[in-house]
Design a protein around this motif. Sequence first.
Motif, PDB file in Angstrom:
ATOM      1  N   ASP A  64      18.519  20.739  -3.020  1.00  0.00           N
ATOM      2  CA  ASP A  64      19.212  19.455  -2.908  1.00  0.00           C
ATOM      3  C   ASP A  64      18.734  18.717  -1.657  1.00  0.00           C
ATOM      4  OD1 ASP A  64      22.102  18.348  -4.111  1.00  0.00           O
ATOM      5  OD2 ASP A  64      21.644  17.679  -2.065  1.00  0.00           O
ATOM      6  N   TYR A  67      20.320  19.788   1.581  1.00  0.00           N
ATOM      7  CA  TYR A  67      20.033  21.070   2.220  1.00  0.00           C
ATOM      8  C   TYR A  67      19.365  20.821   3.566  1.00  0.00           C
ATOM      9  CZ  TYR A  67      18.618  25.895   2.895  1.00  0.00           C
ATOM     10  OH  TYR A  67      18.480  27.158   3.416  1.00  0.00           O
ATOM     11  N   THR A  70      21.126  16.931   6.250  1.00  0.00           N
ATOM     12  CA  THR A  70      22.537  17.305   6.245  1.00  0.00           C
ATOM     13  C   THR A  70      23.488  16.180   6.631  1.00  0.00           C
ATOM     14  OG1 THR A  70      22.052  18.221   8.405  1.00  0.00           O
ATOM     15  CG2 THR A  70      22.355  19.783   6.614  1.00  0.00           C
ATOM     16  N   MET A  92       9.586  34.292   5.319  1.00  0.00           N
ATOM     17  CA  MET A  92       9.069  35.209   4.294  1.00  0.00           C
ATOM     18  C   MET A  92       8.209  34.520   3.245  1.00  0.00           C
ATOM     19  SD  MET A  92      12.215  37.801   3.614  1.00  0.00           S
ATOM     20  CE  MET A  92      11.230  39.061   2.843  1.00  0.00           C
ATOM     21  N   VAL A  93       8.597  33.295   2.858  1.00  0.00           N
ATOM     22  CA  VAL A  93       7.854  32.606   1.805  1.00  0.00           C
ATOM     23  C   VAL A  93       6.705  31.825   2.429  1.00  0.00           C
ATOM     24  CG1 VAL A  93       8.060  30.987  -0.109  1.00  0.00           C
ATOM     25  CG2 VAL A  93      10.012  32.411   0.528  1.00  0.00           C
TER      26      VAL A  93
ATOM     27  N   ILE B 148      24.477  23.481  -3.061  1.00  0.00           N
ATOM     28  CA  ILE B 148      23.467  22.885  -2.185  1.00  0.00           C
ATOM     29  C   ILE B 148      22.821  23.949  -1.300  1.00  0.00           C
ATOM     30  CG2 ILE B 148      23.065  21.281  -0.275  1.00  0.00           C
ATOM     31  CD1 ILE B 148      25.455  19.639  -1.326  1.00  0.00           C
ATOM     32  N   TYR B 149      23.669  24.723  -0.612  1.00  0.00           N
ATOM     33  CA  TYR B 149      23.155  25.562   0.460  1.00  0.00           C
ATOM     34  C   TYR B 149      22.952  27.029   0.077  1.00  0.00           C
ATOM     35  CZ  TYR B 149      24.417  21.520   3.236  1.00  0.00           C
ATOM     36  OH  TYR B 149      24.503  20.240   3.728  1.00  0.00           O
ATOM     37  N   VAL B 152      20.244  28.383  -3.683  1.00  0.00           N
ATOM     38  CA  VAL B 152      18.790  28.512  -3.633  1.00  0.00           C
ATOM     39  C   VAL B 152      18.381  29.982  -3.552  1.00  0.00           C
ATOM     40  CG1 VAL B 152      18.186  26.233  -2.764  1.00  0.00           C
ATOM     41  CG2 VAL B 152      18.859  28.009  -1.160  1.00  0.00           C
ATOM     42  N   MET B 163      16.049  30.520  -6.752  1.00  0.00           N
ATOM     43  CA  MET B 163      14.662  30.058  -6.793  1.00  0.00           C
ATOM     44  C   MET B 163      13.829  30.597  -5.638  1.00  0.00           C
ATOM     45  SD  MET B 163      12.938  28.485  -8.851  1.00  0.00           S
ATOM     46  CE  MET B 163      12.611  27.178  -9.992  1.00  0.00           C
ATOM     47  N   VAL B 164      14.410  30.579  -4.431  1.00  0.00           N
ATOM     48  CA  VAL B 164      13.646  30.999  -3.257  1.00  0.00           C
ATOM     49  C   VAL B 164      13.364  32.505  -3.317  1.00  0.00           C
ATOM     50  CG1 VAL B 164      13.679  31.118  -0.740  1.00  0.00           C
ATOM     51  CG2 VAL B 164      14.552  29.096  -1.897  1.00  0.00           C
ATOM     52  N   ARG B 167      10.541  33.134  -5.406  1.00  0.00           N
ATOM     53  CA  ARG B 167       9.277  32.798  -4.735  1.00  0.00           C
ATOM     54  C   ARG B 167       8.920  33.782  -3.636  1.00  0.00           C
ATOM     55  NH1 ARG B 167       7.335  27.509  -6.291  1.00  0.00           N
ATOM     56  NH2 ARG B 167       8.611  27.039  -8.092  1.00  0.00           N
ATOM     57  N   GLY B 168       9.685  34.850  -3.516  1.00  0.00           N
ATOM     58  CA  GLY B 168       9.252  35.880  -2.582  1.00  0.00           C
ATOM     59  C   GLY B 168      10.193  36.182  -1.430  1.00  0.00           C
ATOM     60  N   PHE B 169      11.358  35.544  -1.391  1.00  0.00           N
ATOM     61  CA  PHE B 169      12.292  35.856  -0.311  1.00  0.00           C
ATOM     62  C   PHE B 169      13.053  37.144  -0.639  1.00  0.00           C
ATOM     63  CE2 PHE B 169      15.754  35.226   2.699  1.00  0.00           C
ATOM     64  CZ  PHE B 169      15.076  34.685   3.784  1.00  0.00           C
ATOM     65  N   ALA B 170      13.516  37.812   0.409  1.00  0.00           N
ATOM     66  CA  ALA B 170      14.261  39.063   0.221  1.00  0.00           C
ATOM     67  C   ALA B 170      15.456  38.820  -0.702  1.00  0.00           C
ATOM     68  CB  ALA B 170      14.735  39.579   1.574  1.00  0.00           C
ATOM     69  N   ARG B 198      18.150  39.037   6.565  1.00  0.00           N
ATOM     70  CA  ARG B 198      17.125  38.010   6.593  1.00  0.00           C
ATOM     71  C   ARG B 198      17.719  36.608   6.492  1.00  0.00           C
ATOM     72  NH1 ARG B 198      11.952  40.344   6.747  1.00  0.00           N
ATOM     73  NH2 ARG B 198      11.437  38.245   7.410  1.00  0.00           N
ATOM     74  N   PRO B 200      19.505  33.513   7.846  1.00  0.00           N
ATOM     75  CA  PRO B 200      19.940  32.935   9.111  1.00  0.00           C
ATOM     76  C   PRO B 200      21.320  32.280   8.982  1.00  0.00           C
ATOM     77  CG  PRO B 200      18.206  31.591   8.130  1.00  0.00           C
ATOM     78  CD  PRO B 200      18.526  32.665   7.140  1.00  0.00           C
ATOM     79  N   TYR B 202      24.214  29.464   8.934  1.00  0.00           N
ATOM     80  CA  TYR B 202      24.212  28.096   8.425  1.00  0.00           C
ATOM     81  C   TYR B 202      25.168  27.197   9.205  1.00  0.00           C
ATOM     82  CZ  TYR B 202      21.065  28.789   4.515  1.00  0.00           C
ATOM     83  OH  TYR B 202      19.946  29.008   3.767  1.00  0.00           O
ATOM     84  N   GLN B 205      24.127  23.601   9.316  1.00  0.00           N
ATOM     85  CA  GLN B 205      24.165  22.769   8.113  1.00  0.00           C
ATOM     86  C   GLN B 205      25.562  22.595   7.508  1.00  0.00           C
ATOM     87  OE1 GLN B 205      20.964  25.201   7.628  1.00  0.00           O
ATOM     88  NE2 GLN B 205      20.029  24.066   5.958  1.00  0.00           N
TER      89      GLN B 205
END
Lengths: 219, 240
Positions: A64, A67, A70, A92-93, B148-149, B152, B163-164, B167-170, B198, B200, B202, B205
């Motif tokens: 979004d 994200y 903010t 990591m990515v 939103i937060y 992902v 999605m993340v 794509r390879g995140f833990a 892993r 962080p 928030y 945000q």
Amino acid sequence: MAQVFGPWANTVAKLSIVLGVFFVAAALATLDTIHRSSYVRLTGVARPQPVAFSHKHHANMGIDCRYCHTTVEEEAFANIPPTSVCMTCHTMVWADSPALEPVIESYETGEPIKWKRVHDLPDHVYFDHSAHVNKGIGCATCHGRVDEMPLVWKEQPLFMKWCLECHREPEQFIRPREEVFNMAYESPKDQHELGEHLVEEYEVKTHNHRLMDCWICHR
Amino acid sequence: MMRRACIRSFRLEGRASARPGHAEACPSSPFGDLHGPLQQVAKTGWVKLARSGVAIFVVLCALLTTTGCDLRQKMWDQPSYRTYQESEFFEDGSSARPLVEGTVARGFLREDDHYYRGKVDGEFAKELPEQIEVTRELLMRGKERYNIYCSVCHDPAGYGNGMVVQRGFAEPESFHIDRLRGMPDGYYYSVITDGFGRMPGYAYQIRPSDRWAIVAYIRTLQLSQYATLDDVPETVRDDL
């Protein structure tokens, strides 16, 4: 010495005035056209950035707008995220990608990345993102389909005339609040009807239609 | 000054030729010896007009060649700083000043341990703080913020296959395992605020009230995955 200007000079002098007026008008028109052209306004021209960040790629992953940006719902200025937000995923990515080196360096040193500004309103214009977003004006209405832009470009030249089109008749552009961040939203066929209803519901035009007051934007 | 004086006297002569020989006093004038024909033209007053016309044209041409920033006026770029604007005054080149360490903004003292840290007497709070009332609005807000937060990585249903992650995140643990289902509300609040593994924190945000809304929504998700037909009101069972 012979006369340099014969009687014909009178005709030339008079004609030059007519032509002069024409030239002045032509020069003014040319100046205005150049001034408004996408060449000067840089609309549709992707701006190179210190990091080749693709909004298209990130938005299509389902991230979004909020994200990263903010503050857009609460403040006048829609913030650029600190690099720590990038590093939420990029520890990591794609962590080894050379494209990310400036981001990692910024994260480690605390030196901000100097992004190139795409939309820069004149300082005598006050604009508040939160007011627009909370009253049902979609991101894409002004910014275009950022979710389809690899590098961001300016979709609109942001002329005052263009701002006023919507300030005069917000019914044409307003959308339901829950659709504001939907980049693919298209206004329905009954936009005018819906618009009138939403303008009423969100109290867009209350207080004697202040949207058209000078001080709304020039304060 | 000299030039202007010449032009002025030239006009006077054109009108009345009252001062013969004056033109010779202006050696720079190219019209010095053209009194006759120009006098006639000047009589009509056209010269003046034509001259200003030429002047306007020259100015416009000059503007044309410098189109762009030069057309901007000073109100466009005012000396006051805008957000993120660079500054030559401060050493780090930024107009934004970092807060002095330990600064507490008015209204941000955050003494309430339960509300701001999710803890009661050093332990994770078992319930939502008293400021948070569970309503439909709160859950809808929580859903929006979660999507939103959190989604992902944690995915919209909370199984941890966002999605993340794809794509390879833990891969985070599912919210629907027994260990996490048994964790107190304050634990979730604390992880959102400070991070875990892993992930962080928030805090930057998501503001505290929204963090609690997300906690409430995660609880809703957890309930939803273990709901039985008996939990569905009889009136809407046909819609399933």
